[in-house]
Design an enzyme around this catalytic site. Sequence first.
Site: not given
Ligand code: AMP
Ligand code: ZN
Length: 670
Positions: A113, A115, A117, A223, A311, A405, A408, A423, A429
């Site tokens: 699927e 992913k 964002d 999903y 990724k 630094c 400070c 530092c 600081c």
């Molecule tokens: P990460 O936060 O990078 O560990 O990735 C996990 C997150 O990907 C999950 O918590 C979801 O929010 C997101 N996500 C987006 N699309 C999907 C998908 N098709 N299946 C599962 N997780 C997904």
């Molecule tokens: Zn400092």
Amino acid sequence: MNFQEAQAKVEKLREELNEHNYRYYVLDSPTITDAEYDRLMRELIAIESAFPELITPDSPSQRVGGAVASTFSSYRHRKPLLSLSNAFNAKDLQEFNRRVVSMVKAPVEYVVETKVDGLSIALIYENGLLVKGATRGDGENGEDVTANLKTVRTIPLMLKTPFPRLEVRGEVFMPKAAFARLNSQRAENGETLFANPRNAAAGSIRQLDPRITALRTLSAFIYEITYIEGIELTTHWDSLNLLRELGFQVETHSRLCSSISEAIEYCSEWTAKRNSLPFEIDGMVIKVNDLHQQHALGVTAKSPRWAIAYKFPAEQVKTKVKDIVLNVGRTGVLTPTAILEPVRVAGSTVSRATLHNEDIIRNKDVKIGDTVIIQKAGDIIPEVVEVVKEERTGQEKDFIFPKVCPECGSHVIRPENEAAVRCTGGLACPAQVREGIIHFASRDAMNIEGLGPKVIEQLLQAGLIKNAADLYYLKYEELLKLERMAELSATNLLNAIEKSKNCSLGQLIFALGIRHVGAQAGKVLAKQFKSLDALSQASAEELMEVPDIGPRMAESIVDFFTEPQNQKVIDRLREAGVNMENKGHATYGGKLTGKQFVLTGTLPNLTRKDAQEMIESQGGKVSSSVSKKTDYIIVGSDPGSKYDKALKLGIPILNEEQLLDLINGKGTNN
Ligand code: AMP
Ligand code: ZN
């Protein structure tokens, strides 16, 4: 119109509006005009205001957002919302497949699927009615954002088939076009811009006033079914289809693959097309299709074993270094940061990139004024990859690391074998103190809402706090004297601080800012020692017996608690009533509850860590040495002396396969 007539009319209108809503937002094929839709909605609202007792939570009129909340209440997830482990290339995916196959010992199909964002959410339906919507939060406890999620048009308020109970997970996101619109509006109003659609989505969902959420164009893909009563599902693919039938929006680019190579092929296809969708995706998710296999694979503390995120590789762009500045972190490290000509990369506008340390600046030969290639992947801080030397004009300036630094004036040192310049100011600081408190209040630490860097800076400037413990002694009248601090924000801040007293022990341990101790280590230590007192008295040796705690971390924990300054802060935190105990919850499932395991030798398929996590996820314990209390020893090739000792004590000996059988409940002859 009498009550009966009104009731009949309202029901009919709702049904129509829900159907048109679904056609418009989910199917993208409306059958009536917008004006017609608005007319129906106005009619519904008119009848509902004449007969308020007819208003129900699933009425489409409720999507415009209701009352303003003062805080979000917390929602405990039935099963934690885990993150996914990551793969960055085909080899990682092959490796994932190998682990899966070795454990299920059967052919495996995968669903791939996109992913998306955004922000993960959990939705709960009872008898078809949406009753609860929550964010992921820390995975175990999320925030109840039901009112806000109801404003998201692609989230059905009522399902087409009313299963007694249904729990699903998905992602709320802001489409690219809506994001662009929102930001240009904000620019016009002189408001700060959102860095990327994900932040915009998160910011919109976490609004206390749902009417604001309603104005933001959000959408949601679902999903996963995490729980369902009334039907037996056998594959993930079937559950995606069922979700569609129920009226959810399900991303349409999922593919069922009969092998990992097919899945890899599909991932690389999408790497090339990643920017072609109207919403941001940052990778692909690969899931085992068979739900029995998923169940057998189970989960680790962090992520399910039956899924992995692929990724996309980092995106690179060219820009100019306008300046190089130093940031002093909470441990005193001076991190050089390049200030850039702003550019868009991987879904957000970037105007800074880390240069890590002195050596990297020298090795990459970065000068102020240089044209550079920067890269960014997902959440990772953007970094400078290389200098485009051909574009030098001779006007570029070298960056000289200072001897003191910048915050400070204390002299800086560069310990031997370390790349970092530090530092020496310590608590003298202001930068270190400030960063330490910012860390303390941050989301994964004490999660004090409304206490960001700006407010902390103000509190320090006004002399109201000197360390994190002082936060718990702030007074309302003192706060009111601060600039831009109105009565409501002062009350909210004090409430948030008060609430943070109940944070978990793991969060507190992380919040203290002990060097090398991250959020995950905080959790592990909390589970093991159960109270801050016990942790503070642990010796380095005891600490090192804890899985995942190495000598470096052990040493720094001991150092931390030896320091009288830190003890003072802890005492004041305790006096203020900050939780210092692990109120923990029993590990679920627990086929191995109460059983002690010892691992020795190399297992054929599982790494040590895998094996340990599997045992622990079933409530078992893994210790590092064999004693009479040991229930099983798991032996791989080339076992050590633990094996001989186990033989001597007559402790049952299992190989990897027998361990898996034990976990899968098949019993063992041993
Ligand atoms: P990460 O936060 O990078 O560990 O990735 C996990 C997150 O990907 C999950 O918590 C979801 O929010 C997101 N996500 C987006 N699309 C999907 C998908 N098709 N299946 C599962 N997780 C997904
Ligand atoms: Zn400092």
